[in-house]
Design an enzyme around this catalytic site. Structure first.
Site, PDB file in Angstrom:
ATOM      1  CG  ASP A 131     -46.378  25.097  44.375  1.00  0.00           C
ATOM      2  OD1 ASP A 131     -46.171  26.087  43.330  1.00  0.00           O
ATOM      3  OD2 ASP A 131     -46.956  25.094  45.203  1.00  0.00           O
TER       4      ASP A 131
ATOM      5  CB  SER B 115     -59.268  24.793  59.549  1.00  0.00           C
ATOM      6  OG  SER B 115     -58.997  24.658  60.866  1.00  0.00           O
TER       7      SER B 115
END
Ligand SMILES: O=C(Cc1ccccc1)Nn1cnc2ccccc21
Length: 329
Positions: A34, A198
């Protein structure tokens, strides 16, 4: 040193499980790696029997290398509301041939019902930054931070796949595992996550929209959670998609052919094929399916979960200036 371990999908790619050997003699558990948290915790001999439904447990009293970390406790809760807590041991942990001694292994004395219900998942292995490890009074290092001094290179890579086994590698970059070149992008680790921005996205064959999306690269989250404006734009392209308040998300007929979703990384782009965005049926009839792209409403940032990451080969570069590398594959 290096290591390489398989990551096998479970429950419609909801999570990916990898074998981890703990202690002497080895006790092998299936853990969910994770990158969105920093605790290595396991179902154990200390987990109430009523909370263990099929999981394999770690028994420190059967390990000659286990040491109780006296007075240490941990308690974690995840964004989906699940939680666990307990005591702490240190022991030898081996992943894909890479052995590290004296790693903090957090033994669950309590787990929420979501974890009890996941019979295949024996615990989590946190790969975010050690600054958000929950052990008190002495915060502990992640497996990656403990391994770093021995690694050939201070990196690990995630190569998750759609409906089949992928890989996590430690200490090296397998250049045969991706196409073209890696594009690296800056990471803001100030909140303990692999957070990046992004610079744009596109739906299907459309042009890139220069709406930037700031979020975390999180292998522990199943879906791609993005701003509602992006979600609306995506599902507007699908005639029969609708927001289902009972499911708290967008659903569509399972037979729908879905447009792809592209997210930019630096000057390059990762294309998520439409089929990756059909996450799972919401009803036993399998007529209505839940979308793999949903809103990040209420979280405070976006989450590039497995739906986004499995479209790429991802380098988690833990050098002095951490960065993320993405390549198509
Ligand atoms: O917690 C999250 C992301 C999330 C979901 C919903 C709202 C806010 C944040 N993922 N996650 C990361 N590791 C996890 C482990 C278990 C469950 C979820 C886990």
């Amino acid at each position: 040193a290096t290591g390489s371990v398989v990551a096998t999908p479970a429950q419609y790619d909801a999570e990916y499980l990898s074998p981890v050997s703990i202690g002497t003699p080895a006790q092998t558990l299936m853990l969910d790696f994770d990158t969105g948290s920093s605790d290595l915790w396991v179902f154990s001999s200390e987990t109430p029997k009523s909370s263990v439904q099929g999981q394999t447990v770690y028994n420190p009293s059967k390990s000659s290398t286990a040491k109780k970390l006296s007075g240490a406790t941990w308690k974690i809760s995840y964004g989906d509301g699940s939680s666990s807590s307990g005591s702490v041991y240190t022991d030898k942990v081996t992943i894909g041939g890479l052995s590290v001694s004296n790693v903090a292994v957090e033994s669950a004395q309590k787990v929420s019902r979501e974890f009890t219900a996941e019979a295949d998942l024996d615990g989590l292995l946190g790969l975010a930054f050690s600054s958000i490890n929950t052990v008190q009074p002495t915060q502990q290092k992640t497996f990656f931070d403990m391994a770093k001094p021995s690694l050939d290179s201070a990196v690990f890579t995630a190569d998750l796949k759609y409906g089949k086994a992928g890989k996590y590698n430690f200490g090296y970059i397998d250049d045969s595992a991706y196409n073209g070149s890696l594009t690296y992008t800056a990471v803001d680790s100030s909140n303990g996550w692999w957070m990046f921005t992004s610079p744009g996205y596109a739906v299907g064959s459309g042009t890139l929209d220069s709406t930037s999306i700031t979020g975390i690269a999180d292998t522990g989250t199943t879906l791609l959670l993005v701003p509602s404006s992006v979600v609306t734009t995506y599902y507007k392209q699908i005639r029969n998609a609708r927001y289902d308040s009972s499911q708290a998300g967008y659903v569509f007929p399972c037979s729908t052919s879905l447009p792809s979703f592209t997210y930019a990384v630096g000057n390059s782009q990762i294309v998520i094929p439409g089929k990756y965005i059909n996450f799972a049926p919401v009803d036993s009839a399998g007529s209505s399916c839940f979308g793999g792209i949903q809103s990040d409403e209420g979280i405070g940032f976006s989450i590039f979960g497995d739906v986004a990451l499995k479209a790429a080969f991802v380098v988690f570069d833990g050098s002095q200036s951490p960065r993320l590398g993405f390549a198509s594959k």
